[in-house]
Enzyme design. Sequence first.
Site, PDB file in Angstrom:
ATOM      1  N   GLU A   1       6.145  -5.489  19.754  1.00 47.27           N
ATOM      2  CA  GLU A   1       6.821  -4.874  20.436  1.00 47.27           C
ATOM      3  C   GLU A   1       7.339  -5.367  21.316  1.00 47.27           C
ATOM      4  O   GLU A   1       7.541  -5.240  22.539  1.00 47.27           O
ATOM      5  CB  GLU A   1       5.518  -3.517  21.471  1.00 47.27           C
ATOM      6  CG  GLU A   1       5.069  -3.334  19.889  1.00 47.27           C
ATOM      7  CD  GLU A   1       4.051  -1.870  20.577  1.00 47.27           C
ATOM      8  OE1 GLU A   1       4.142  -1.258  21.771  1.00 47.27           O
ATOM      9  OE2 GLU A   1       4.011  -0.566  19.549  1.00 47.27           O
TER      10      GLU A   1
ATOM     11  N   GLU B   1       1.584  -1.817  12.757  1.00 42.10           N
ATOM     12  CA  GLU B   1       0.581  -1.142  12.770  1.00 42.10           C
ATOM     13  C   GLU B   1       0.992   0.457  13.184  1.00 42.10           C
ATOM     14  O   GLU B   1       2.076   0.866  13.223  1.00 42.10           O
ATOM     15  CB  GLU B   1       0.359  -1.155  15.117  1.00 42.10           C
ATOM     16  CG  GLU B   1       0.354  -2.541  15.432  1.00 42.10           C
ATOM     17  CD  GLU B   1       0.615  -2.611  16.859  1.00 42.10           C
ATOM     18  OE1 GLU B   1       0.630  -1.633  17.899  1.00 42.10           O
ATOM     19  OE2 GLU B   1       0.866  -3.880  17.251  1.00 42.10           O
TER      20      GLU B   1
END
Length: 502
Positions: free
Chosen positions: A183, A306
């Site tokens: 991220e 994810e």
Amino acid sequence: MLAPLAAFSQPAATMKVESGSGTVISRHIYGQFAEHLGRCIYDGFWIDPKLPVPRQGRIRMDIVNALRKIRIPNLRWPGGCFADEYHWRDGIGTPKNRAKMVNTNWGGVVEDNSFGTHEFLELCKLLNCEPYISGNVGSGTPEEMSKWVEYLNFDGQSPMANLRKQNGHPEPYKVSFWGVGNESWGCGGNMTAQFYSDQYRRFATFAKDYPNAKLKKIAAGASDFDYNWTETMMKNVGRRMWGLSLHYYTVPTGNWNKKGSATNFSEEEYFNTMERCLRMEELVTKHSAIMDRYDPERKVALVVDEWGIWTDVEPGTNPGFLYQQNSMRDALIAASTLNIFNNHAERVKMANLAQTVNVLQSLILTRGAKMLLTPTYHVFDLFKHHHDGKLLPVRLSAPDYRLNGKSIPSLNASASVDKDGVVHVTLVNLDPSREIILASDFGAGSRAFTAGKILSSESVTDVNTFEKPETVIVREFNAVAKKGNGYEVKVPAHAVVMLTFR
Ligand code: AHR
């Protein structure tokens, strides 16, 4: 010939299972994720030796054995956001000498680093799965990452290989899946796509392939609908990466400040949750379409590392620990998402549910010495038959599930054939109250229906608890009847069904 829809008084659907083109459903789509977050590692996999449960060292073996049963193929670690503040040298050597740090992302708790590189790789060995390590780009350096790879994978004389030997592991670990940051648009450094793509090239240069230990480098990818991120990565990095990640969570209300309860929700909230979950289809399709323009041969994997439902935490628990219950709704989310991944297996070659134990959409919950298997666990048990099977495309025509003027498809499915020629079909009926009658040839040809399994329960809000751990479990399923050249299946409301043909 499939039976005409009008022949049925109940909602009816038809499905045609086609012969495959050879696309393999990688078992790595069924990967898991374990972050240093809440009670996933500490008081999850890694326990106080005083806890009266079977253990190997401090690794909790009832969890290991349950995960071995569903054959988890890989485990992602140490984060998540934690990965970009993790300095691997803090987690090696004599445990009592390891540096303590604060876990700033998750509850501000003390991280004593007792679970580090060697412990993680021992866990993967016990699980019989491949490690997937996320390296630190956000607060780390190319040197730090480079040395970690050398420590793990070099079989020879070098400062890091020698250090690994001193720490008790003469053989290289040969880690293959390697995340270059996490991220990076957010907790991993708040970078722009352009800046990260340059950082990726720099860090990846020094994460070396050693003899017999080639890395599969996975770049930090887009969040949700950020197609610019994917475009930039494909343009600037392209085939320099083995995979490009994508993160997408299903938030029931769509509001990150009040996500909704894991167990107490109305039909309207259920509908909205499923509608959001099914957006994975659009996401995978659109990110893949961008990747196709730069990589028509589909060498670069889309890695959804994810995914899952993210609700409010259970009342009374630490908000930074992300502990949530898991209901029949979660099972329907897991099964629908896995059907989507299977059907996009030519591009989606890996995925990781967030997260394995005691965090977000868990497979397993623990309380002291007790452990329960969640409805989501049972989905992975049913779907394990797709691992490395050849995808059989399905053409489905099914009624919508409608509520308040909105509609979503009630039924979703995927199918594969394994190396022994056995066909497995997984079906999900999202309609919470209507059974669907499905007519299909199941691509079975001369094969016959041999077995069926079902995961269902009275209500979509049903959960397994430590007191009643078997409310939502897999049972035998026989509502399959030969009809003409095919079969008719009565798929109960809010159910996951797995059928086998030989
Ligand atoms: O899975 C929980 C967190 O969600 C991860 O640490 C992060 O990558 C994502 O935002």
